[in-house]
Structures are given as C-alpha cells and as structure tokens.
Motif scaffolding. Structure first.
Motif, short mmCIF file in Angstrom:
data_model
loop_
_atom_site.label_atom_id
_atom_site.label_comp_id
_atom_site.label_asym_id
_atom_site.label_seq_id
_atom_site.Cartn_x
_atom_site.Cartn_y
_atom_site.Cartn_z
N THR A 26 0.80 -1.23 0.00
CA THR A 26 0.00 0.00 0.00
C THR A 26 0.83 1.28 0.00
OG1 THR A 26 -0.16 -0.14 2.42
CG2 THR A 26 -1.96 -1.09 1.15
N ASN A 27 2.15 1.15 0.18
CA ASN A 27 2.97 2.35 0.31
C ASN A 27 4.07 2.52 -0.73
OD1 ASN A 27 2.35 3.87 3.05
ND2 ASN A 27 2.19 1.68 3.49
N LEU A 28 4.53 1.44 -1.30
CA LEU A 28 5.71 1.53 -2.16
C LEU A 28 5.35 1.81 -3.62
CD1 LEU A 28 7.88 -1.36 -0.69
CD2 LEU A 28 8.14 1.11 -0.33
N LYS A 29 6.13 2.66 -4.22
CA LYS A 29 5.93 3.07 -5.61
C LYS A 29 6.02 1.85 -6.53
CE LYS A 29 7.81 6.38 -8.96
NZ LYS A 29 8.89 7.38 -9.18
N GLY A 30 5.07 1.74 -7.42
CA GLY A 30 5.05 0.66 -8.38
C GLY A 30 4.34 -0.59 -7.92
N ALA A 31 4.08 -0.71 -6.61
CA ALA A 31 3.35 -1.87 -6.11
C ALA A 31 1.90 -1.79 -6.60
CB ALA A 31 3.40 -1.92 -4.59
N LEU A 32 1.37 -2.91 -7.04
CA LEU A 32 0.03 -2.90 -7.62
C LEU A 32 -1.04 -2.54 -6.61
CD1 LEU A 32 0.23 -6.03 -9.97
CD2 LEU A 32 0.53 -3.62 -10.55
N GLY A 33 -0.80 -2.89 -5.34
CA GLY A 33 -1.75 -2.51 -4.30
C GLY A 33 -1.91 -1.01 -4.22
N LYS A 34 -0.79 -0.30 -4.24
CA LYS A 34 -0.84 1.15 -4.20
C LYS A 34 -1.42 1.70 -5.50
CE LYS A 34 1.93 5.27 -3.27
NZ LYS A 34 3.24 5.81 -2.86
N ALA A 35 -1.08 1.07 -6.61
CA ALA A 35 -1.51 1.57 -7.91
C ALA A 35 -3.03 1.55 -8.06
CB ALA A 35 -0.87 0.75 -9.02
N VAL A 36 -3.68 0.55 -7.47
CA VAL A 36 -5.14 0.46 -7.61
C VAL A 36 -5.88 1.19 -6.48
CG1 VAL A 36 -4.97 -1.74 -8.82
CG2 VAL A 36 -5.32 -1.74 -6.34
N GLY A 37 -5.11 1.81 -5.57
CA GLY A 37 -5.73 2.60 -4.52
C GLY A 37 -6.21 1.79 -3.34
N ALA A 38 -5.36 0.87 -2.85
CA ALA A 38 -5.71 0.07 -1.68
C ALA A 38 -6.07 0.99 -0.52
CB ALA A 38 -4.55 -0.83 -1.29
N ASN A 39 -7.12 0.63 0.23
CA ASN A 39 -7.63 1.51 1.28
C ASN A 39 -7.54 0.86 2.66
OD1 ASN A 39 -9.73 -0.35 1.31
ND2 ASN A 39 -11.06 0.92 0.04
N TRP A 40 -8.20 1.51 3.64
CA TRP A 40 -8.14 1.04 5.03
C TRP A 40 -8.77 -0.34 5.19
CZ3 TRP A 40 -5.06 2.41 8.67
CH2 TRP A 40 -5.33 2.12 10.02
N VAL A 41 -9.81 -0.63 4.40
CA VAL A 41 -10.44 -1.95 4.45
C VAL A 41 -9.43 -3.02 4.02
CG1 VAL A 41 -12.29 -3.40 3.52
CG2 VAL A 41 -12.74 -1.00 4.06
N TYR A 42 -8.70 -2.74 2.96
CA TYR A 42 -7.65 -3.64 2.47
C TYR A 42 -6.63 -3.92 3.57
CZ TYR A 42 -3.58 -4.85 -0.56
OH TYR A 42 -2.49 -5.44 -1.16
N ILE A 43 -6.20 -2.85 4.25
CA ILE A 43 -5.19 -2.98 5.30
C ILE A 43 -5.74 -3.77 6.49
CG2 ILE A 43 -3.83 -1.69 6.99
CD1 ILE A 43 -3.72 0.59 4.87
N ALA A 44 -6.95 -3.44 6.94
CA ALA A 44 -7.52 -4.09 8.11
C ALA A 44 -7.73 -5.59 7.89
CB ALA A 44 -8.84 -3.43 8.49
N PHE A 45 -8.28 -5.94 6.73
CA PHE A 45 -8.49 -7.36 6.46
C PHE A 45 -7.17 -8.07 6.15
CE2 PHE A 45 -13.09 -6.61 5.94
CZ PHE A 45 -13.56 -7.70 6.66
N GLY A 46 -6.23 -7.35 5.55
CA GLY A 46 -4.92 -7.95 5.31
C GLY A 46 -4.23 -8.35 6.60
N TRP A 47 -4.29 -7.47 7.60
CA TRP A 47 -3.68 -7.80 8.89
C TRP A 47 -4.47 -8.88 9.61
CZ3 TRP A 47 0.82 -7.32 11.13
CH2 TRP A 47 1.72 -6.38 10.63
N GLY A 48 -5.80 -8.88 9.43
CA GLY A 48 -6.60 -9.94 10.03
C GLY A 48 -6.22 -11.31 9.49
N ILE A 49 -6.05 -11.38 8.17
CA ILE A 49 -5.63 -12.64 7.55
C ILE A 49 -4.22 -13.02 8.02
CG2 ILE A 49 -5.02 -13.70 5.33
CD1 ILE A 49 -7.31 -11.93 4.12
#
Length: 239
Positions: A26-49
């Motif tokens: 979600t933070n690094l340049k060129g990462a697809l997660g950041k490119a598509v606009g990953a949000n807080w929901v993405y982060i919260a569920f990512g850490w839950g998993i």
C-alpha cells in the motif's frame, strides 16, 4: 515436532511477513496494491488474515499462538500462563517479527529502490505511528484496542467456538478493531509486531529509507501490555 517456543517464532514470522507485505503493497511506488488505490479496508483485512495464518502456523508446533508479548504477559499476570515461559516466548516473538519483516522487505526490494521517503518509503510501512501526536491519548488508544482484542481471544472458548475455527474468527476481530479503533495509532495491539519490524527497518540497508521514529516506539509496547493485562484480569475477576 512439539516446540511451543519455536511455534511462536515461526508463527510470528508468518504473521509479520504477511502483515508487513500489506504495508509494502500500500505504500511503495510501483506496487500494484498502491496503484489500484488500496484503502483502510484492504489494510484491516490484510492484517486480520496475517494473524489467522500466523496462529494456524504456530499451532503446528504445539504453540498456543500468542504471537504477541502483550498476550503472553497478560495471561501470565492472570495466572493462566507460566512465568518461566514468558521470556522465551517474547524473545521468539521479537525474533520472528524481525525475520518476517525482513522477508517482506526482500520481496519488495526493487520497490524500495524506486521509492523515496516523500513517496512513501517510511518506517510506517512496518511499524505504527499516531495520526495526531498526543502521547497520553496515543497510549490510551493502544490500551483500548488491545483490551478489546484480548477480551475477544479469551471469550471465544466461552462462546463454544471450536478451536480450529477460532483463528478464522480473528480475521474479523482484527479487522473490526482496525475499523473502530485503528485510525488513531495504527492499532499495533502487539509490541513485537511494532518493535521487530521497526528494528529491522532501522538496521538493515533498506534503500532510500527514512528514520525509525524511536521516540514513539515505547507507546506500542507499553499500551498493548497494559491493555492485555486489564483484559485478562477482568475476565479472571468475573469468571
């Protein structure tokens, strides 16, 4: 192989490798997660998993799946975990967190090489920080979030949730805490989840990295420990 201490080490590697991977995505340049606009929901569920996978992994070695010094200390304070095992568990958890964060860093190394501090290459990829710097309330935020997290862990058996299903429930517990209480400090709720990756970021030759913000590092250590102790003692008092 029945080695609870190794289980804590290995489980924490899995937890932090997946969790730190979310931070990198979600933070690094060129990462697809950041490119598509990953949000807080993405982060919260990512850490839950990440928590779920870490607990499953640790259980293969006979570990209770604490993966968290605050949980280990809280259970020991309440008398439900042996004090003799506290230090070995914590050392294993911190070491696992360091290694897990390093795995994520290696995986995203080219992205670190292409990301400056201004573009998102900061310790916040791996460790927590406050949205508003207010130390007393930053501590309180971590106390509250961790207290609810540990209460959920303790109350699952009472709800007759089968042990094999409990890690899956943690996905929603961690995500729920993130949605409700995570926006103030990034909800470390786990000292080693913050300290191990912060230490890795500080001492490893990560390209273009920023500072480690050590001045804040004690908050996600002290707050979660207090919160976990409150939760375990509260459950003990009413049970």
């Amino acid at each position: 192989m029945n080695s609870p201490v190794f289980g804590e080490f290995f489980g924490t590697i899995v937890l932090i490798a997946f969790g730190s991977g979310v931070g990198c995505s979600t933070n690094l340049k060129g990462a697809l997660g950041k490119a598509v606009g990953a949000n807080w929901v993405y982060i919260a569920f990512g850490w839950g998993i990440a928590v779920m996978l870490g607990v499953f992994a640790s259980g293969q070695f006979g570990s209770p799946g604490h993966l968290n010094p605050a949980v280990t200390i809280g259970f020991a304070v309440a008398g439900s975990f042996e004090w003799a095992q506290v230090l070995p568990f914590i050392l294993a958890q911190i070491a696992g967190a360091f290694v897990g964060a390093l795995i994520a860093a290696i995986h995203f190394w080219p992205h670190f090489q292409n990301t400056t501090v201004e573009e998102g290459n900061s310790v916040g990829i791996f460790a927590t920080g406050p949205a508003i710097v207010n130390t007393p309330f930053n501590v309180i935020s971590e106390v509250i979030a961790t207290c609810f997290f540990v209460l959920a862990i303790q109350l699952m058996p009472a709800a007759d949730i089968p042990p094999g299903v409990q890690p899956l429930i943690l996905v929603f517990v961690v995500a729920g805490i993130g949605f409700s209480f995570g926006s103030t400090t990034g909800y470390a709720i786990n000292p080693c989840r913050d300290f191990g990756p912060r230490l890795m970021y500080a001492i490893m030759p990560i390209p273009n990295k920023g500072g480690a913000n050590w001045g804040y590092a004690w908050v996600p250590i002290v707050g979660p420990i207090i919160g976990a102790c409150i939760a375990t003692l509260l459950v003990k008092a009413v049970s």
